[in-house]
Every structure is written in structure tokens, then in C-alpha cells.
Design a protein around this motif. Structure first.
Motif, PDB file in Angstrom:
ATOM      1  N   CYS A 134     -12.271  13.577  -2.596  1.00  0.00           N
ATOM      2  CA  CYS A 134     -11.109  12.552  -3.014  1.00  0.00           C
ATOM      3  C   CYS A 134     -11.409  11.926  -4.355  1.00  0.00           C
TER       4      CYS A 134
ATOM      5  N   ALA B  61      -5.399  12.285  13.401  1.00  0.00           N
ATOM      6  CA  ALA B  61      -4.759  13.376  12.434  1.00  0.00           C
ATOM      7  C   ALA B  61      -3.551  13.650  12.839  1.00  0.00           C
TER       8      ALA B  61
ATOM      9  N   ASP C 122       1.178  15.449   8.779  1.00  0.00           N
ATOM     10  CA  ASP C 122       1.995  14.484   7.985  1.00  0.00           C
ATOM     11  C   ASP C 122       2.956  15.398   7.108  1.00  0.00           C
TER      12      ASP C 122
ATOM     13  N   ASP D 173      -7.040  10.399   3.253  1.00  0.00           N
ATOM     14  CA  ASP D 173      -7.079  11.941   3.571  1.00  0.00           C
ATOM     15  C   ASP D 173      -8.316  12.332   2.991  1.00  0.00           C
ATOM     16  N   ASN D 174      -9.214  13.076   3.788  1.00  0.00           N
ATOM     17  CA  ASN D 174     -10.365  13.431   3.049  1.00  0.00           C
ATOM     18  C   ASN D 174     -11.089  14.789   3.690  1.00  0.00           C
TER      19      ASN D 174
ATOM     20  N   GLU E 127     -12.515  16.970   6.360  1.00  0.00           N
ATOM     21  CA  GLU E 127     -12.844  16.918   7.884  1.00  0.00           C
ATOM     22  C   GLU E 127     -13.556  17.833   8.356  1.00  0.00           C
TER      23      GLU E 127
ATOM     24  N   TYR F 172      -9.865  20.683   4.499  1.00  0.00           N
ATOM     25  CA  TYR F 172      -8.860  19.573   4.336  1.00  0.00           C
ATOM     26  C   TYR F 172      -7.746  19.864   5.090  1.00  0.00           C
TER      27      TYR F 172
ATOM     28  N   LYS G 189      -6.945  18.992   8.143  1.00  0.00           N
ATOM     29  CA  LYS G 189      -6.654  17.820   9.081  1.00  0.00           C
ATOM     30  C   LYS G 189      -6.603  16.555   8.165  1.00  0.00           C
ATOM     31  N   ARG G 190      -5.582  15.786   8.684  1.00  0.00           N
ATOM     32  CA  ARG G 190      -5.362  14.476   7.498  1.00  0.00           C
ATOM     33  C   ARG G 190      -5.515  13.351   8.532  1.00  0.00           C
TER      34      ARG G 190
ATOM     35  N   GLY H 271      -5.835  10.187   7.109  1.00  0.00           N
ATOM     36  CA  GLY H 271      -5.763   8.953   6.067  1.00  0.00           C
ATOM     37  C   GLY H 271      -4.644   8.079   6.210  1.00  0.00           C
TER      38      GLY H 271
ATOM     39  N   HIS I  11      -2.136   8.940   1.613  1.00  0.00           N
ATOM     40  CA  HIS I  11      -2.256  10.632   1.419  1.00  0.00           C
ATOM     41  C   HIS I  11      -3.123  10.742   0.152  1.00  0.00           C
TER      42      HIS I  11
END
Ligand SMILES: CO[C@H](O)c1c[n+]2c([nH]1)[C@H](O)[C@@H](O)[C@H](O)[C@H]2CO
Length: 444
Positions: free
Chosen positions: A53, A353, A356, A400-401, A403, A408, A410-411, A413, A416
């Protein structure tokens, strides 16, 4: 239903390797995840934390987002190899300087820092010396912790020694799916023992110089038998020892569960039992990372707990395939209180997760995550009402970071992140959490 106390910490959590990027900037040393993520096949899409990020450079922008969110606490971790590049030796002032500035910027916004000393990113130079398999690792960690206590204890009042040593030991040394990617039951047990000794070394060091509070964050997961069959009930009981008591008992009672050496059999390091008493260094609070429950069937081939996880056909799952089971949080918090007595607790991680949608006109509609947070905060409130000394809640994750082995893909956060542009977009769940914090958690 009892309300949340006015002193309750409403937070969000991250970790260094997952968000910072710039892993080698300003004299930082490599970590085992910098290495592991470069090994082919280890991470989905061959992703690394090289950019993540870009928080190392954008932290002021991210703290402004935290202020907008209205959180009054932020849990982050320090990259050990940024501060001590070879892990045990010369300090890197520029690396420490980043965290010094980060803490000051948080405090300037009235945000309480909760600092995790270790969130899985061991300096690679220490892995070259045996890593967590080396009996000296506890001292290496104690020396590193001392550096941070001296530098930041005037402003950091909530310290965590380790994040989920169970995951470090089991995924790093048994399944090999996390760094350093080793596979051996005996190695996992030995690494776990040294991680626990490292925890105790840091707590003991803190008692000599620290003025505030220190604890540890554990992944705790209630184990349910998938049927009333005796073999499934016994398998769930074994996994409860393996997942929950293996670490809680030495930390809080100064002894391993009697069943642990039996589960590990000949792979259990006998010497560990004689030194278990060294692990109990009284902590000021317990961090609970809660995501789901486990549903267990007997599996004689499963090492070491001889249990296998199954899913109910009608279970609601997150994008990780984890069952959404808020009542497990209430039950876990109540069990901890029954089993280990009065101890302040923070929920140091809870989140989901979700698949999104992409941002559209500056919005990301993630109702499932908002519902997940709401249901788990209701479960937390239930535990509060039944006497649990719950001090705070940290949503996983602010952004989101990266994982881990999922890269990347799986989100988690509330916000976003477009990793190509580094554009941040607060999701619907961020607005839900912000409004809830504004109300002090009322009318959940
Ligand atoms: C069973 O979940 C674990 O408790 C767990 C879940 N999570 C974690 N531990 C780690 O502490 C985070 O770094 C992960 O990003 C996060 C989401 O996967």
C-alpha cells in the motif's frame, strides 16, 4: 444489552509487511517474507510486498483517513529488519525514524498507537542463523524489543510482543505455506517453544523499563464437533488443545497442556517441558484475533491433532471460505474468562475478506463486510454484558493489503486500495464503522 464503555478503543489494524512497501529503503534489511515471496509458487500471482500500500511513503495520507474514519486507536507492527537490519546488532536510525514519525503523527490526531513488535517478518539474516529454531532467538527478540521500548515507550502505551505465534510456527514450520516455508512437526514445536520464550523475554525486559501495558495477540478459534459421534467430539477436543491451549496455557499458566506432548509424540522437544515455566511472564492484557470457528471431524491421519475441518452445507462463508460465526466470538471471550480468570482483553483482529466490486463513482458497496462487523460487534457487546473486561476492537484491516500467500487476491480492507495507482477509496463498511464509532457503538 450493555453499551460500550466511553473508554472503549475503536480501532483498525495492519501489519508492516502487508502495507508498507519499500522493504529495503533507508538501510532496511530483508525479511523472511521479502525472500519467501520471491520464491516461485509461494504467493498467488508471484506477488510481493515490494509496493503493497506504499504506506512507508503515504503514512500521513493514511493517518488522515484514520482521522476521517474516527478511530481512536490504530494497531500496526514494526518491521524488525527496518530497525535492526541484521536482526541482532547495529540499529538503523532511519528505520526507527519512520516509526518515530508514525507514532507522533498518530498522537497528533488523538489516535492511540498499539504496537506489535513482531508480525511474521523475521530479519532474513536471523533466518540464516537458524531463525526461530535457534535457541538464541529469544534473546535476539528481547534485544530488539529493548530498542523499541527505549525509543517509543514515552508515547506508546499498548505493546504486543507477537502476532499469532501459532501461525508463525504451524504455517512457517509445519505446513510450509508461510515464510520460512519449512515442513516438520518437530521444527514447528521447537519454533513455537522459542517464540514463547521470546515473548517472555520481551515481557520481562519491559517490566524493567516500561511504564505502560504489554500483551500478546493470539489467533483463537472455538472448535466444534461436526457430529455427536464420540470420535468427532474427541477430535474437536484435541484441536482445541492444539489451536487454543498450546499457547494460552504456557503464557497464562506457565505450563503446556498435558495433552500437547502426546499430540506431538516423538516430535515433541522434551527439553521444552522443563523450560515451560520460563514462559509465564504475567501480561497486562490479551489480544484476541477472532475470525471464525472450526467444525471438526475425526481424522486419524491428521498430524498432530488427528482432526479435519469441514463446512456445513448451509454455512455463510467469507471470500476466504471461513464460516461467518459471530457467536463463536462471545463464546471464546467467555471461555477465556472462565478458564484463565479476569484479564483485560482487546479484540486485536476481526474482519472479513469479501469479493468487493470495483470502485464506482467513488464508492465501493461491500454490505457483507458491514454486516460482518456489525454482527461481531453485537457478539462482543454480549460478552461485555456478561462480564468480560473487553477494552477495545480493532477491525482487520484498515486497508486492502498483501494477504500473505494469497497476495493481493483477497481484500480485507475498510478502505479499497487500487494497487496500480495507490488510490484509496473508503468502502461502505468504512462509513458504517465511522457512523457506529460516532454513536459510541449505540444502536448496533
Ligand atoms: C484464522 O485467521 C487468523 O487468525 C488470521 C487472519 N489474519 C491474520 N490471522 C493475520 O494476523 C493477518 O496478518 C491476516 O491478514 C489476517 C487475515 O487473514
Amino acid at each position: 444489552m450493555i453499551g460500550f464503555p466511553t473508554s472503549f478503543l475503536w480501532g483498525a489494524a495492519t501489519s508492516a509487511y502487508q502495507i508498507e512497501g519499500s522493504p529495503l529503503a533507508d538501510g532496511a534489511g530483508a525479511s523472511i517474507w521479502h525472500r519467501f515471496s520471491r520464491e516461485p509458487g509461494r504467493v498467488v500471482g508471484g506477488a510481493t510486498g515490494d509496493s503493497a500500500c506504499d504506506h512507508y511513503r503515504r503514512y500521513r495520507e493514511d493517518i488522515a483517513l484514520m482521522a476521517w474514519l474516527g478511530i481512536n486507536a490504530y494497531r500496526f507492527s514494526v518491521a524488525w529488519a527496518r530497525v535492526v537490519p541484521d536482526g541482532n546488532g547495529t540499529l538503523n536510525p532511519k528505520g526507527l525514524g519512520f516509526y518515530d514519525r508514525l507514532v507522533d503523527a498518530l498522537l497528533a490526531q488523538g489516535i492511540e498507537p498499539m504496537l506489535t513488535l513482531y508480525h511474521w517478518d523475521l530479519p532474513a539474516a536471523l533466518e540464516d542463523r537458524g531463525g526461530w529454531l535457534n535457541p538464541d532467538s529469544a534473546k535476539w527478540f528481547g534485544d530488539y524489543a529493548q530498542v523499541l521500548f527505549q525509543a517509543l515507550d514515552d508515547r506508546v502505551r499498548l505493546w504486543l510482543t507477537l502476532n499469532e505465534p501459532w501461525v508463525s510456527a504451524v504455517l512457517g514450520y509445519l505446513t510450509g505455506t508461510h515464510a520460512p516455508g519449512r515442513r516438520g512437526l518437530r521444527e514447528a514445536a521447537l519454533a513455537a517453544h522459542h517464540l514463547l520464550l521470546a515473548h517472555a523475554e520481551a515481557v520481562t525486559a519491559y517490566r524493567a523499563v516500561g511504564r505502560h501495558r504489554i500483551g500478546i495477540a493470539l489467533n483463537l478459534e472455538p472448535q466444534y464437533a461436526a457430529s455427536a459421534q464420540a470420535e468427532d467430539v474427541e477430535a474437536a477436543a484435541r484441536r482445541h488443545i492444539y489451536v487454543n491451549r498450546w499457547f494460552l496455557d504456557p503464557i497464562l499458566l506457565g505450563r503446556y497442556p498435558a495433552e500437547i506432548p502426546q499430540l506431538f509424540g516423538a516430535d515433541w522437544p522434551r527439553r521444552a517441558l522443563q523450560r515451560a515455566g520460563l514462559i509465564r511472564a504475567p501480561i497486562d492484557f490479551l489480544g484476541v484475533n477472532y475470525y471464525s470457528r472450526a467444525l471438526v471431524v475425526d481424522d486419524p491421519s491428521g498430524r498432530p491433532a488427528r482432526g479435519r475441518l469441514v463446512k456445513r452445507r448451509d454455512a455463510q462463508l467469507t471470500a476466504m471460505g471461513w464460516e461467518i460465526f459471530p457467536q463463536g466470538l462471545t463464546e471464546m471471550l467467555l471461555w477465556i474468562r472462565r478458564e484463565y480468570g479476569e484479564l483485560p482483553v482487546y479484540i486485536t483482529e476481526n474482519g472479513a475478506a469479501c469479493n468487493d466490486p470495483l470502485p464506482e463513482r467513488g464508492r465501493v458497496l461491500d454490505p457483507g463486510r458491514a454486516r460482518f462487523l456489525g454482527r461481531h460487534l453485537i457478539a462482543a457487546q454480549e460478552a461485555l454484558g456478561r462480564g468480560v473486561d473487553l477494552r477495545g476492537y480493532f477491525a482487520w484491516s484498515l486497508l486492502d493489503n498483501f494477504e500473505w500467500a494469497y497476495g493481493y487476491s483477497k481484500r480485507f480492507g475498510l478502505i479499497h486500495v487500487d494497487f496500480a495507482t495507490q488510490r484509496r477509496t473508503p468502502k461502505m463498511s468504512a462509513r458504517f464503522y465511522r457512523n457506529l464509532i460516532c454513536r459510541g457503538g449505540a444502536n448496533l
